[in-house]
Design an enzyme around this catalytic site. Structure first.
Site, PDB file in Angstrom:
ATOM      1  CD  GLU A 138      -7.861  -8.990  -5.030  1.00 16.25           C
ATOM      2  OE1 GLU A 138      -7.902  -9.231  -3.853  1.00 16.25           O
ATOM      3  OE2 GLU A 138      -7.422  -8.829  -5.916  1.00 16.25           O
ATOM      4  CB  SER A 171      -5.782 -12.399  -3.741  1.00 16.64           C
ATOM      5  OG  SER A 171      -4.552 -12.283  -3.009  1.00 16.64           O
ATOM      6  NE  ARG A 175      -6.235  -5.796  -2.523  1.00 10.89           N
ATOM      7  CZ  ARG A 175      -5.306  -5.501  -2.243  1.00 10.89           C
ATOM      8  NH1 ARG A 175      -5.208  -4.294  -2.160  1.00 10.89           N
ATOM      9  NH2 ARG A 175      -4.633  -6.606  -1.741  1.00 10.89           N
TER      10      ARG A 175
HETATM   11  P1  FAD Z   1      -9.144  -6.877 -16.356  1.00  5.20           P
HETATM   12  O1  FAD Z   1      -9.043  -8.218 -15.761  1.00  5.20           O
HETATM   13  O2  FAD Z   1      -8.373  -6.727 -18.353  1.00  5.20           O
HETATM   14  O3  FAD Z   1      -9.984  -6.404 -16.071  1.00  5.20           O
HETATM   15  C1  FAD Z   1     -10.851  -6.326 -14.433  1.00  5.20           C
HETATM   16  C2  FAD Z   1     -12.044  -5.434 -14.434  1.00  5.20           C
HETATM   17  O4  FAD Z   1     -11.414  -4.266 -14.862  1.00  5.20           O
HETATM   18  C3  FAD Z   1     -13.196  -5.993 -15.328  1.00  5.20           C
HETATM   19  O5  FAD Z   1     -14.423  -5.889 -15.245  1.00  5.20           O
HETATM   20  C4  FAD Z   1     -12.812  -5.178 -16.982  1.00  5.20           C
HETATM   21  O6  FAD Z   1     -13.864  -4.807 -16.797  1.00  5.20           O
HETATM   22  C5  FAD Z   1     -12.183  -4.202 -15.897  1.00  5.20           C
HETATM   23  N1  FAD Z   1     -11.906  -3.222 -16.379  1.00  5.20           N
HETATM   24  C6  FAD Z   1     -10.160  -3.129 -16.998  1.00  5.20           C
HETATM   25  N2  FAD Z   1     -10.070  -1.703 -17.638  1.00  5.20           N
HETATM   26  C7  FAD Z   1     -10.946  -1.009 -17.592  1.00  5.20           C
HETATM   27  C8  FAD Z   1     -10.984   0.137 -18.183  1.00  5.20           C
HETATM   28  N3  FAD Z   1     -10.467   0.637 -18.999  1.00  5.20           N
HETATM   29  N4  FAD Z   1     -11.911   0.841 -17.813  1.00  5.20           N
HETATM   30  C9  FAD Z   1     -13.396   0.777 -17.997  1.00  5.20           C
HETATM   31  N5  FAD Z   1     -12.822  -0.414 -16.842  1.00  5.20           N
HETATM   32  C10 FAD Z   1     -12.276  -1.368 -16.896  1.00  5.20           C
HETATM   33  N6  FAD Z   1      -4.284  -6.726  -7.637  1.00  5.20           N
HETATM   34  C11 FAD Z   1      -3.768  -6.057  -6.708  1.00  5.20           C
HETATM   35  O7  FAD Z   1      -4.723  -5.153  -6.581  1.00  5.20           O
HETATM   36  N7  FAD Z   1      -3.034  -6.300  -6.078  1.00  5.20           N
HETATM   37  C12 FAD Z   1      -2.026  -7.073  -6.862  1.00  5.20           C
HETATM   38  O8  FAD Z   1      -1.012  -7.500  -5.830  1.00  5.20           O
HETATM   39  C13 FAD Z   1      -1.873  -7.974  -7.421  1.00  5.20           C
HETATM   40  N8  FAD Z   1      -1.410  -9.493  -7.476  1.00  5.20           N
HETATM   41  C14 FAD Z   1      -1.836 -10.068  -8.519  1.00  5.20           C
HETATM   42  C15 FAD Z   1      -0.897 -11.010  -8.788  1.00  5.20           C
HETATM   43  C16 FAD Z   1      -1.036 -11.908  -9.873  1.00  5.20           C
HETATM   44  C17 FAD Z   1      -0.109 -13.309 -10.052  1.00  5.20           C
HETATM   45  C18 FAD Z   1      -2.712 -11.238 -10.921  1.00  5.20           C
HETATM   46  C19 FAD Z   1      -2.390 -12.763 -11.957  1.00  5.20           C
HETATM   47  C20 FAD Z   1      -3.374 -10.963 -10.319  1.00  5.20           C
HETATM   48  C21 FAD Z   1      -2.955  -9.840  -9.161  1.00  5.20           C
HETATM   49  N9  FAD Z   1      -3.428  -9.123  -9.056  1.00  5.20           N
HETATM   50  C22 FAD Z   1      -2.911  -7.829  -7.866  1.00  5.20           C
HETATM   51  C23 FAD Z   1      -4.665  -8.569  -9.385  1.00  5.20           C
HETATM   52  C24 FAD Z   1      -4.669  -8.104 -10.744  1.00  5.20           C
HETATM   53  O9  FAD Z   1      -3.477  -7.885 -11.109  1.00  5.20           O
HETATM   54  C25 FAD Z   1      -5.028  -6.099 -11.072  1.00  5.20           C
HETATM   55  O10 FAD Z   1      -6.662  -6.103 -10.037  1.00  5.20           O
HETATM   56  C26 FAD Z   1      -5.077  -5.784 -12.186  1.00  5.20           C
HETATM   57  O11 FAD Z   1      -5.783  -3.909 -11.987  1.00  5.20           O
HETATM   58  C27 FAD Z   1      -6.155  -5.682 -13.528  1.00  5.20           C
HETATM   59  O12 FAD Z   1      -5.424  -5.260 -14.371  1.00  5.20           O
HETATM   60  P2  FAD Z   1      -6.495  -5.793 -16.280  1.00  5.20           P
HETATM   61  O13 FAD Z   1      -5.604  -4.605 -16.750  1.00  5.20           O
HETATM   62  O14 FAD Z   1      -5.893  -7.249 -15.929  1.00  5.20           O
HETATM   63  O15 FAD Z   1      -7.642  -6.339 -15.679  1.00  5.20           O
HETATM   64  P1  NAP Z   2       1.720 -11.230   2.701  1.00  9.30           P
HETATM   65  O1  NAP Z   2       2.599 -10.442   2.378  1.00  9.30           O
HETATM   66  O2  NAP Z   2       1.906 -12.895   3.448  1.00  9.30           O
HETATM   67  O3  NAP Z   2       0.457 -11.518   3.798  1.00  9.30           O
HETATM   68  C1  NAP Z   2      -0.553 -12.335   4.445  1.00  9.30           C
HETATM   69  C2  NAP Z   2      -1.761 -11.164   4.497  1.00  9.30           C
HETATM   70  O4  NAP Z   2      -1.656 -10.076   5.552  1.00  9.30           O
HETATM   71  C3  NAP Z   2      -2.008 -10.155   3.356  1.00  9.30           C
HETATM   72  O5  NAP Z   2      -3.410 -10.418   3.107  1.00  9.30           O
HETATM   73  C4  NAP Z   2      -1.824  -9.255   3.615  1.00  9.30           C
HETATM   74  O6  NAP Z   2      -3.462  -8.108   4.031  1.00  9.30           O
HETATM   75  C5  NAP Z   2      -1.807  -8.798   5.105  1.00  9.30           C
HETATM   76  N1  NAP Z   2      -0.129  -8.145   5.575  1.00  9.30           N
HETATM   77  C6  NAP Z   2       0.667  -8.518   5.879  1.00  9.30           C
HETATM   78  N2  NAP Z   2       1.048  -7.462   6.544  1.00  9.30           N
HETATM   79  C7  NAP Z   2       0.409  -6.736   6.523  1.00  9.30           C
HETATM   80  C8  NAP Z   2       0.595  -5.093   7.518  1.00  9.30           C
HETATM   81  N3  NAP Z   2       2.176  -5.221   8.257  1.00  9.30           N
HETATM   82  N4  NAP Z   2      -0.426  -4.421   8.170  1.00  9.30           N
HETATM   83  C9  NAP Z   2      -1.882  -5.201   7.628  1.00  9.30           C
HETATM   84  N5  NAP Z   2      -1.817  -6.311   6.448  1.00  9.30           N
HETATM   85  C10 NAP Z   2      -0.854  -7.482   6.684  1.00  9.30           C
HETATM   86  O7  NAP Z   2       1.409 -11.806   1.159  1.00  9.30           O
HETATM   87  P2  NAP Z   2       1.138 -12.259   0.404  1.00  9.30           P
HETATM   88  O8  NAP Z   2      -0.235 -13.121  -0.279  1.00  9.30           O
HETATM   89  O9  NAP Z   2       2.708 -12.358  -0.381  1.00  9.30           O
HETATM   90  O10 NAP Z   2       0.681 -10.528  -0.947  1.00  9.30           O
HETATM   91  C11 NAP Z   2       1.488  -9.629  -1.044  1.00  9.30           C
HETATM   92  C12 NAP Z   2       0.611  -8.403  -0.694  1.00  9.30           C
HETATM   93  O11 NAP Z   2       0.874  -8.700  -2.102  1.00  9.30           O
HETATM   94  C13 NAP Z   2       0.002  -8.097  -0.454  1.00  9.30           C
HETATM   95  O12 NAP Z   2       0.220  -6.816  -0.013  1.00  9.30           O
HETATM   96  C14 NAP Z   2      -1.462  -8.766  -1.154  1.00  9.30           C
HETATM   97  O13 NAP Z   2      -2.035  -8.231  -1.035  1.00  9.30           O
HETATM   98  C15 NAP Z   2      -0.923  -8.352  -2.510  1.00  9.30           C
HETATM   99  N6  NAP Z   2      -1.151  -9.501  -3.262  1.00  9.30           N
HETATM  100  C16 NAP Z   2      -2.098  -9.442  -3.563  1.00  9.30           C
HETATM  101  C17 NAP Z   2      -2.791  -9.412  -4.827  1.00  9.30           C
HETATM  102  C18 NAP Z   2      -4.190  -9.763  -5.417  1.00  9.30           C
HETATM  103  O14 NAP Z   2      -4.438 -10.095  -6.325  1.00  9.30           O
HETATM  104  N7  NAP Z   2      -4.484  -8.759  -4.816  1.00  9.30           N
HETATM  105  C19 NAP Z   2      -1.982 -11.007  -5.369  1.00  9.30           C
HETATM  106  C20 NAP Z   2      -0.702 -11.465  -5.202  1.00  9.30           C
HETATM  107  C21 NAP Z   2      -0.375 -10.551  -3.521  1.00  9.30           C
HETATM  108  P3  NAP Z   2      -3.549  -7.002   2.153  1.00  9.30           P
HETATM  109  O15 NAP Z   2      -3.428  -8.258   1.551  1.00  9.30           O
HETATM  110  O16 NAP Z   2      -4.742  -6.399   2.724  1.00  9.30           O
HETATM  111  O17 NAP Z   2      -1.738  -5.890   1.758  1.00  9.30           O
END
Ligand code: FAD
Ligand code: NAP
Length: 338
Positions: free
Chosen positions: A334, A238, A164
């Protein structure tokens, strides 16, 4: 250029926070961006680039200019029998790019289905889910440097991707605006179904023959059943990162909490599930006025409508304090705070 003054950002962030920005405009290409950046009114103001607003928490009004990325277009740049290079405008919706690739049989990002937001934000935090991170398919990006208006290409190694994390959240924070991202995808898929609930979901769906479409469908179904839809409940996914601790620290925690959810890493450290740590301290489902911690996932903070970003930030402070006290771990946010 169409610039709005004192624009509410409510429609532009998935947390549903109603804060204003001094100026707001959208851009569709580097030329439009250069025009805005060179204009005397905006030149020296703070800038906030926005994609889908799904990874930000607004805690105050923004005294500067918000630049909404609307760079569109998806095209195949090159291909051979093994790989295909797909270039996408940074303003394309990430999930639309995933669907394009799944429909064309280009493998590598199917596990990243339904992550909200734009393509341009994906490298910012090296988006990841279900055992796949952007960096595994990332080829290069083009970004405009705010100080010079020059466009520069960044290859994979130059982005310094981590968990991340990327160089754009660290050394180069607020210096570049990402315009396009090119991915190197596989013509022959290497399926990744070992993570989380994917294989169980595929079985439940009665999938006999594995395909990238089947994996994408399974990931979409799991996400829709587990995560709050920002259209219904404000959230930014998250809120915290999963902490990584040395083995002795993990063993100390395990002694007191034998069920702690942890995954060993190659360097001998352990990644702990932040959601579990928070849940164990009684936060899951906690509601204060119009905001709180989601009832199914303690990692997700939610706005039921009308909450102030400051209140949600304060809630995150209380969670950090309680986790520190219980496990001697300082959670890192995050979500980007403004
Ligand atoms: P924004 O919120 O618009 O921006 C995020 C940051 O990036 C800000 O600091 C902004 O200034 C900067 N930024 C945006 N675009 C640019 C650009 N073109 N150039 C320079 N800087 C920029 N994230 C995960 O990694 N894995 C997941 O599974 C995941 N699941 C999610 C589930 C839900 C329900 C939600 C709401 C969020 C989740 N996220 C997840 C977080 C999010 O979706 C990601 O981080 C996504 O990439 C953000 O994109 P955005 O365009 O909305 O960014
Ligand atoms: P989950 O499957 O219930 O798992 C809980 C946590 O355990 C996750 O954070 C994941 O880490 C870790 N995990 C699960 N299986 C694993 C494996 N085999 N090896 C290593 N780590 C493992 O999680 P969840 O909340 O439903 O999310 C599912 C996936 O979507 C995850 O990868 C999560 O990161 C992603 N997600 C991200 C966001 C976001 O905003 N960043 C929001 C929703 C979901 P990791 O997070 O490192 O994968």
């Amino acid at each position: 250029m169409n610039v709005h003054k004192n624009q509410s950002l409510l429609p532009y962030n998935t947390f549903g926070i109603d804060e204003e920005t001094q100026y707001f405009t959208a851009f569709q290409n580097a030329e439009e961006l250069r025009n805005i950046l060179s204009d005397a009114t905006y030149k020296d103001l703070p800038k906030l680039v926005l994609g889908g607003g799904s990874n930000i928490l607004l805690t105050q009004s923004f005294e500067g200019i918000v630049l909404k990325n609307e760079v569109s277009g998806i095209e195949v740049m090159d291909e051979d029998e093994k790989y295909v290079l797909v270039k996408s405008g940074a303003g394309v919706v990430w999930h639309d790019l995933v669907m394009y690739c799944v429909d064309h049989g280009y493998a590598g990002i199917e596990n990243l289905s339904l992550i909200p937001g734009s393509v341009g934000a994906a490298p910012m935090q090296n988006i990841g889910a279900y055992g796949v991170e952007l960096k595994s398919v990332f080829h290069e990006l083009e970004a405009l440097e705010i100080a010079t208006s020059n466009v520069r290409a960044f290859k994979n190694a130059e982005c310094d991707f981590g968990y991340r994390e990327s160089v754009f959240k660290k050394e180069l924070k607020n210096q570049f605006i990402i315009l396009s991202v090119t991915l190197k995808l596989h013509k022959k898929p290497a399926f990744n179904t070992s993570y989380g609930a994917i294989s169980a979901k595929l079985e439940e769906m009665g999938i006999k023959e594995l395909s990238i479409k089947a994996i994408s469908d399974a990931v979409i179904a799991i996400r829709q059943s587990k995560l709050p839809d920002p259209k219904q409940i404000g959230n930014a996914g998250s809120f915290f990162k999963n902490p990584v601790v040395p083995e002795d620290h993990y063993l100390n925690i395990k002694e007191e909490y034998p069920n702690v959810v942890a995954y060993p890493l190659e360097n001998g450290h352990y990644k702990l599930a932040a959601g579990w740590l928070i849940d164990r301290q009684g936060w899951k489902g906690k509601t204060i006025d119009q905001y709180g911690v989601h009832k199914n996932q303690a990692l997700v903070l939610v706005n039921y409508g009308g909450a102030a970003g400051r209140d949600i930030f304060e809630l995150s402070e209380s969670i950090i304090y309680s986790v520190k006290k219980a496990y001697n771990i300082t959670l890192q946010r995050e979500v980007n705070i403004y």
